[in-house]
Design an enzyme around this catalytic site. Structure first.
Site, PDB file in Angstrom:
ATOM      1  N   CYS A 292       0.833  -1.203   0.000  1.00  0.00           N
ATOM      2  CA  CYS A 292       0.000   0.000   0.000  1.00  0.00           C
ATOM      3  C   CYS A 292       0.871   1.258   0.000  1.00  0.00           C
ATOM      4  O   CYS A 292       1.396   1.658   1.040  1.00  0.00           O
ATOM      5  CB  CYS A 292      -0.928   0.000   1.205  1.00  0.00           C
ATOM      6  SG  CYS A 292      -1.968   1.473   1.285  1.00  0.00           S
TER       7      CYS A 292
ATOM      8  N   CYS B 136      -0.398   4.109   2.145  1.00  0.00           N
ATOM      9  CA  CYS B 136      -0.155   3.921   3.583  1.00  0.00           C
ATOM     10  C   CYS B 136       1.313   4.165   3.936  1.00  0.00           C
ATOM     11  O   CYS B 136       1.622   4.813   4.927  1.00  0.00           O
ATOM     12  CB  CYS B 136      -0.492   2.498   4.026  1.00  0.00           C
ATOM     13  SG  CYS B 136      -1.971   1.800   3.319  1.00  0.00           S
ATOM     14  N   ASP B 137       2.215   3.614   3.149  1.00  0.00           N
ATOM     15  CA  ASP B 137       3.619   3.552   3.558  1.00  0.00           C
ATOM     16  C   ASP B 137       4.577   4.403   2.730  1.00  0.00           C
ATOM     17  O   ASP B 137       5.758   4.508   3.068  1.00  0.00           O
ATOM     18  CB  ASP B 137       4.098   2.088   3.513  1.00  0.00           C
ATOM     19  CG  ASP B 137       3.310   1.202   4.475  1.00  0.00           C
ATOM     20  OD1 ASP B 137       2.917   1.718   5.535  1.00  0.00           O
ATOM     21  OD2 ASP B 137       3.082   0.025   4.161  1.00  0.00           O
TER      22      ASP B 137
END
Ligand code: NDP
Length: 334
Positions: A156, A159-160
Site C-alpha cells: 500500500c 499507507c507507507d
C-alpha cells in the site's frame, strides 16, 4: 449434525454445508473485523441491534499488517495499525458488541433467516448480516518478500509511501493500481521503477500516459522479480529480464522500498453462491447503499470496494451498512 444442499440461484457451484445442532439466533451478525466491520458494529450497537461480530482469520484486518497509520483523521501524531484496530474494537464493545474469535466458513442465504456457519461447527441464524470480510493483497510468493514485510516490502503506497520520501523504490504490476501507486510515489520519492512482466501495461490509457510521461518513473518492461536482498531491510531487487528467452539477463536495482500492486483478492468466496459479485469477486451493492442482491445482507469495506480501499472509506461504508441494517430491521419489525 444434518446436511442440506441449498439452491443455487446464481449458477455457482455449491458445496453441501453442515448445519450444526449448535444454533444461535441473533438480530445482526457482522462478519469481519477491519475498520468497516468495527464501524458497522459501533453504529449497530448504538442502534440497539445487539450485534455479534466474528473477527475472522486476521482479527483487525489488513491494517494489522501495516506499521504507522498517518492518514486516518483524528490521529494528528499517527497511530499504529494494530493500535487503531484495538481502539476500534474497544469502542464497538463499549456499546455492547459481542466480538468473538471465529471464521465464517459457509452461508445459506436462501431463506428469510440467514444462516452462517462458524468454524464449521456452530450455526448463527441472523435477521440481518453485514459482510465486512475485506480483501487480501496479492503477493508474488517469494521467500524474500515475506522476510522483508514491514522492512521495505509493502502492498500500500498510500499507507507507507511517506517513509520513502526522497528514496528509490520499485512498484510491481502493470494495472491501474500499479500505475496509481507509481504516480503517487513519484510525488514523494527520488526514483520509481515500475516492474512489468509483459511488454505492455494493462492499465487504462490515461494512466499509461501519465506514467510514461513522468520523469521520475522508469518502466522496466518484461522484467520479473527474482528476489529482494538487504541487511535487515530491503537494499536491492534482483530482476530477470526477458525470462525464458535467449536474451535472458539478470538486472539488479538499488532500492529502499518494494511495493506490490498486482491486485487484491476480495474475501467473498463463501458468499458467491448467493451474492452477486463482479468478475474479480468484489460484492456488488445497489447504488448509493450497502444493500446486496439478498434482502437483509449488506456489504461494506474492501470486499465491495475495488477503487478506494482506504481505512477511512471502509469505516464510512461500515457506517452505511449499519444504518441500512437498522432501517431494514425496523421495516421488518424485527
Ligand atoms: P489488475 O488485475 O488490473 O492488474 C494486475 C497487474 O499485476 C497486471 O499488470 C498483472 O500483469 C500484474 N501481475 C499479476 N500477477 C503478477 C505476478 N505474479 N508478477 C508480476 N506481475 C503480476 O489489478 P489492479 O489492482 O491494478 O486493478 C484492479 C481493478 O481495479 C481494475 O479493474 C482496475 O481498472 C481498477 N482500478 C481502478 C483505479 C482507478 O480507476 N483509479 C485504480 C486502481 C484500480 P499482466 O498484465 O501480465 O497480467
Amino acid at each position: 449434525m444434518s446436511l442440506f444442499k441449498p439452491l443455487d440461484n446464481l449458477g455457482n457451484s455449491k458445496k453441501e454445508i453442515k448445519v450444526s445442532q449448535d444454533v444461535e439466533r441473533v438480530k445482526c451478525l457482522i462478519i469481519g473485523s477491519g475498520p468497516a466491520g468495527y464501524t458497522a458494529a459501533i453504529y449497530a450497537a448504538r442502534a440497539n441491534l445487539e450485534p455479534v461480530l466474528y473477527e475472522g482469520l486476521q482479527p483487525g484486518g489488513q491494517l494489522t499488517t501495516t506499521t504507522e497509520v498517518e492518514n486516518f483523521p483524528g490521529y494528528p501524531e499517527g497511530v499504529t495499525g494494530p493500535e487503531m484496530m484495538v481502539q476500534l474494537k474497544q469502542q464497538a464493545e463499549r456499546f455492547g458488541t459481542d466480538c468473538r474469535w471465529g471464521l465464517a466458513t459457509a452461508v445459506d442465504f436462501s431463506g428469510p433467516t440467514h444462516k452462517v456457519t462458524i468454524d464449521e461447527e456452530k450455526t448463527i441464524e441472523a435477521d440481518a448480516v453485514i459482510i465486512a470480510t475485506g480483501a487480501t493483497a496479492r503477493y508474488l510468493g517469494l521467500e524474500s518478500e515475506e522476510k522483508y514485510k514491514g522492512s521495505g516490502v509493502s502492498a500500500c503506497a498510500t499507507c507507507d509511501g511517506f517513509f520513502y520520501k526522497g528514496k528509490d523504490v520499485a512498484v510491481v504490476g502493470g494495472g491501474d493500481s500499479a500505475c496509481e501507486e507509481a504516480l503517487y510515489l513519484s510525488g514523494l520519492c527520488n526514483k520509481v521503477y515500475l516492474i512489468v512482466r509483459k511488454d505492455h501495461l494493462r492499465a487504462s490509457k490515461i494512466m499509461q500516459e501519465r506514467v510514461m510521461h513522468s520523469p521520475k518513473i522508469e518502466v522496466l518492461f518484461e522484467h520479473n522479480t527474482k528476489e529482494l536482498r538487504g541487511d535487515g531491510v530491503v537494499e536491492e531487487v534482483v530482476l530477470i529480464k526477458k525470462k525464458g528467452t535467449p536474451e535472458e539477463t539478470e538486472v539488479i536495482k538499488k532500492i529502499d522500498g518494494f511495493f506490490l500492486a498486482i491486485g487484491h483478492t476480495p474475501n467473498s468466496e463463501i458468499f458467491k453462491a448467493y451474492i452477486v459479485t463482479d468478475q474479480v469477486g468484489y460484492i456488488k451493492t445497489k447504488p448509493d447503499t450497502s444493500k446486496t442482491n439478498v434482502p437483509g445482507v449488506f456489504a461494506c469495506g474492501d470486499v465491495m470496494d475495488s477503487v478506494y480501499r482506504q481505512a477511512v472509506t471502509a469505516a464510512g461504508t461500515g457506517c452505511r451498512a449499519a444504518i441500512d441494517t437498522e432501517r431494514y430491521l425496523s421495516e421488518k419489525g424485527s
